[in-house]
Design a protein around this motif. Structure first.
Motif, PDB file in Angstrom:
ATOM      1  N   LEU A  11       0.844  -1.188   0.000  1.00  0.00           N
ATOM      2  CA  LEU A  11       0.000   0.000   0.000  1.00  0.00           C
ATOM      3  C   LEU A  11       0.880   1.239   0.000  1.00  0.00           C
ATOM      4  O   LEU A  11       1.786   1.366   0.826  1.00  0.00           O
ATOM      5  N   VAL A  12       0.596   2.150  -0.916  1.00  0.00           N
ATOM      6  CA  VAL A  12       1.375   3.372  -1.033  1.00  0.00           C
ATOM      7  C   VAL A  12       0.445   4.524  -1.379  1.00  0.00           C
ATOM      8  O   VAL A  12      -0.582   4.322  -2.042  1.00  0.00           O
ATOM      9  N   GLN A  13       0.786   5.716  -0.928  1.00  0.00           N
ATOM     10  CA  GLN A  13       0.004   6.898  -1.273  1.00  0.00           C
ATOM     11  C   GLN A  13       0.304   7.348  -2.692  1.00  0.00           C
ATOM     12  O   GLN A  13       1.381   7.100  -3.234  1.00  0.00           O
ATOM     13  N   ALA A  14      -0.665   8.016  -3.302  1.00  0.00           N
ATOM     14  CA  ALA A  14      -0.450   8.580  -4.631  1.00  0.00           C
ATOM     15  C   ALA A  14       0.798   9.451  -4.635  1.00  0.00           C
ATOM     16  O   ALA A  14       1.032  10.231  -3.712  1.00  0.00           O
ATOM     17  N   GLY A  15       1.595   9.297  -5.686  1.00  0.00           N
ATOM     18  CA  GLY A  15       2.859   9.999  -5.782  1.00  0.00           C
ATOM     19  C   GLY A  15       4.039   9.233  -5.237  1.00  0.00           C
ATOM     20  O   GLY A  15       5.193   9.642  -5.450  1.00  0.00           O
ATOM     21  N   GLY A  16       3.779   8.135  -4.573  1.00  0.00           N
ATOM     22  CA  GLY A  16       4.834   7.334  -3.989  1.00  0.00           C
ATOM     23  C   GLY A  16       5.464   6.369  -4.971  1.00  0.00           C
ATOM     24  O   GLY A  16       5.130   6.345  -6.158  1.00  0.00           O
ATOM     25  N   SER A  17       6.371   5.547  -4.453  1.00  0.00           N
ATOM     26  CA  SER A  17       7.145   4.624  -5.274  1.00  0.00           C
ATOM     27  C   SER A  17       7.157   3.232  -4.670  1.00  0.00           C
ATOM     28  O   SER A  17       7.045   3.067  -3.459  1.00  0.00           O
ATOM     29  N   LEU A  18       7.303   2.242  -5.528  1.00  0.00           N
ATOM     30  CA  LEU A  18       7.511   0.861  -5.131  1.00  0.00           C
ATOM     31  C   LEU A  18       8.436   0.201  -6.130  1.00  0.00           C
ATOM     32  O   LEU A  18       8.449   0.564  -7.299  1.00  0.00           O
ATOM     33  N   ARG A  19       9.178  -0.807  -5.680  1.00  0.00           N
ATOM     34  CA  ARG A  19       9.957  -1.641  -6.576  1.00  0.00           C
ATOM     35  C   ARG A  19       9.514  -3.080  -6.425  1.00  0.00           C
ATOM     36  O   ARG A  19       9.607  -3.660  -5.343  1.00  0.00           O
TER      37      ARG A  19
END
Length: 127
Positions: A11-19
């Motif tokens: 789960l991540v907020q809009a504008g965030g990043s994940l790999r």
């Protein structure tokens, strides 16, 4: 047998990043191209990105171009999807897959060009 295991979703907020990572086994990883697809509830599986066996060519869906980067580490038999500037519409289960051919085909966006799939990892982007 071929096995693909995705990880890195969350789960991540809009504008965030994940790999995201996809660890492969059971075949000669360096001989085959790899792809990332995603599927949102009630929707068809959608092409996201493709990388050739050597990593010399990468291809992206228009919806993610400039935000997502596919890469691979053949020594680790792992393919990655770096995602930045995430949007709520990126919410989906993300799957990695092995290309049927050792060579890049003109229909690389089609799911039937891939013959092995991972379990998937959930990516949820909140607004």
């Amino acid at each position: 047998q071929v096995q693909l295991v995705e990880s890195g979703g969350g789960l991540v907020q809009a504008g965030g990043s994940l790999r995201l990572s996809c660890a492969a086994s059971g075949y000669t990883f360096s001989n085959y191209g790899m792809g990332w697809f995603r599927q949102a509830p009630g929707k068809a599986r959608e092409f996201v990105a493709r990388i050739t066996s050597t990593g010399d060519t990468t291809l992206y869906a228009d919806s993610v171009k400039g935000r997502f980067t596919i890469s691979r580490d053949n020594a680790k038999s792992t393919v990655y999807l770096q995602m930045i500037s995430l949007r709520p519409e990126d919410t989906a289960v993300y799957y990695c897959a092995v290309a049927r051919s050792q060579y890049l085909t003109t229909n690389y966006r089609a799911a039937d060009q891939y013959d092995a799939w991972g379990q998937g990892t959930q990516v949820t982007v909140s607004s």
